[in-house]
Design a protein around this motif. Sequence first.
Motif, PDB file in Angstrom:
ATOM      1  N   LYS A  12      -4.691  -4.572   6.053  1.00 49.16           N
ATOM      2  CA  LYS A  12      -4.092  -3.382   5.473  1.00 49.16           C
ATOM      3  C   LYS A  12      -5.311  -2.505   5.344  1.00 49.16           C
ATOM      4  CE  LYS A  12      -0.514  -6.004   3.057  1.00 49.16           C
ATOM      5  NZ  LYS A  12       0.514  -5.755   1.849  1.00 49.16           N
ATOM      6  N   HIS A  53       1.060  -9.925  11.803  1.00 44.29           N
ATOM      7  CA  HIS A  53       1.270 -11.106  12.851  1.00 44.29           C
ATOM      8  C   HIS A  53       0.211 -11.201  13.485  1.00 44.29           C
ATOM      9  CE1 HIS A  53       5.401 -11.443  11.245  1.00 44.29           C
ATOM     10  NE2 HIS A  53       5.309 -10.149  11.608  1.00 44.29           N
ATOM     11  N   ILE A  85       0.776  -1.257   0.021  1.00 47.82           N
ATOM     12  CA  ILE A  85       0.054  -0.084  -0.137  1.00 47.82           C
ATOM     13  C   ILE A  85       1.020   1.204  -0.031  1.00 47.82           C
ATOM     14  CG2 ILE A  85      -1.982  -1.380   1.050  1.00 47.82           C
ATOM     15  CD1 ILE A  85      -1.224   0.417   3.591  1.00 47.82           C
ATOM     16  N   LYS A 112       7.374   0.837  13.154  1.00 47.56           N
ATOM     17  CA  LYS A 112       6.737  -0.582  13.505  1.00 47.56           C
ATOM     18  C   LYS A 112       6.493  -0.565  14.866  1.00 47.56           C
ATOM     19  CE  LYS A 112       8.897  -3.603  10.787  1.00 47.56           C
ATOM     20  NZ  LYS A 112       7.923  -4.480  10.162  1.00 47.56           N
ATOM     21  N   TYR A 166       4.688   4.396   0.549  1.00 47.08           N
ATOM     22  CA  TYR A 166       5.395   2.768   0.269  1.00 47.08           C
ATOM     23  C   TYR A 166       6.239   2.510   1.327  1.00 47.08           C
ATOM     24  CZ  TYR A 166       2.709   2.782  -4.148  1.00 47.08           C
ATOM     25  OH  TYR A 166       1.490   2.828  -4.887  1.00 47.08           O
TER      26      TYR A 166
HETATM   27  N1  CTP Z   1       3.658  -3.508   3.597  1.00 48.21           N
HETATM   28  C1  CTP Z   1       2.785  -3.053   2.780  1.00 48.21           C
HETATM   29  N2  CTP Z   1       3.085  -1.943   2.119  1.00 48.21           N
HETATM   30  C2  CTP Z   1       4.024  -1.301   1.980  1.00 48.21           C
HETATM   31  C3  CTP Z   1       4.880  -1.915   2.927  1.00 48.21           C
HETATM   32  C4  CTP Z   1       4.878  -2.652   3.660  1.00 48.21           C
HETATM   33  O1  CTP Z   1       1.553  -3.643   2.643  1.00 48.21           O
HETATM   34  N3  CTP Z   1       4.247  -0.200   1.323  1.00 48.21           N
HETATM   35  C5  CTP Z   1       3.503  -4.579   4.464  1.00 48.21           C
HETATM   36  C6  CTP Z   1       4.301  -6.021   4.114  1.00 48.21           C
HETATM   37  O2  CTP Z   1       3.690  -6.706   3.196  1.00 48.21           O
HETATM   38  C7  CTP Z   1       4.319  -6.771   5.524  1.00 48.21           C
HETATM   39  C8  CTP Z   1       4.149  -5.260   6.577  1.00 48.21           C
HETATM   40  O3  CTP Z   1       3.731  -4.236   5.893  1.00 48.21           O
HETATM   41  O4  CTP Z   1       3.086  -7.265   5.904  1.00 48.21           O
HETATM   42  C9  CTP Z   1       5.503  -5.050   7.126  1.00 48.21           C
HETATM   43  O5  CTP Z   1       6.486  -4.742   6.158  1.00 48.21           O
HETATM   44  P1  CTP Z   1       7.958  -4.982   6.442  1.00 48.21           P
HETATM   45  O6  CTP Z   1       8.604  -4.484   7.778  1.00 48.21           O
HETATM   46  O7  CTP Z   1       8.840  -4.542   5.148  1.00 48.21           O
HETATM   47  O8  CTP Z   1       7.889  -6.660   6.300  1.00 48.21           O
HETATM   48  P2  CTP Z   1       8.968  -7.596   7.309  1.00 48.21           P
HETATM   49  O9  CTP Z   1      10.395  -7.241   7.464  1.00 48.21           O
HETATM   50  O10 CTP Z   1       8.552  -8.906   7.032  1.00 48.21           O
HETATM   51  O11 CTP Z   1       8.208  -7.458   8.580  1.00 48.21           O
HETATM   52  P3  CTP Z   1       8.396  -7.973  10.289  1.00 48.21           P
HETATM   53  O12 CTP Z   1       9.952  -8.024  10.472  1.00 48.21           O
HETATM   54  O13 CTP Z   1       7.476  -7.325  11.130  1.00 48.21           O
HETATM   55  O14 CTP Z   1       7.899  -9.518   9.728  1.00 48.21           O
END
Ligand code: CTP
Length: 158
Positions: free
Chosen positions: A66, A23, A15, A100, A95
Amino acid sequence: MIPDKDKEELRVRSIRNGSVIDHITAGNALNVLRILGITGISTAIVSVVMNVPSKRLAFGRKDIVKIEDRELVPAEVDKIALIAPQATINIIRDYEVVQKKLVVLPDLITHVVRCPNLNCISNSAEPIYSKFRVLDSFVLRCSYCESIIDSDIATYLI
Ligand code: CTP
Ligand code: ZN
């Protein structure tokens, strides 16, 4: 071969702006929507993914929600902790994940779940919001009548 991470992206795309609640304990995505007041008549763009594989969560499954163009506030994050204590909230801007946060179980929750005791003053015609002390993960005690909720919290959500 498509790497696993990219397969996930194919399922629901990234998004641009908003919040990603990741999670979520599998089976609780709809409860998260309920806590956030998202219903069939909401206009927000919302994607829900259920039961996708997760290495981190019990039983190896998680849900993801989301919500576009909405950044969750701390009170909302605290409520999510009640039903999905392992959730991570990602705030997305242009993006990028700019924040977090892990959910934190609050000490007191007001107007989130209803008291199971039908005679409790919080269930009466009085304009009183329910109030529960969080004793432990998944154990709540009514501040008015001391009734305990220790299972199926989701069924008591207001
Ligand atoms: N995400 C999203 N749109 C973005 C960026 C991220 O929908 N523009 C979503 C990812 O698909 C994911 C979540 O947000 O489900 C967290 O993204 P990210 O921190 O990049 O993933 P991970 O490193 O896998 O996170 P974690 O360590 O918390 O598992
Ligand atoms: Zn009560």
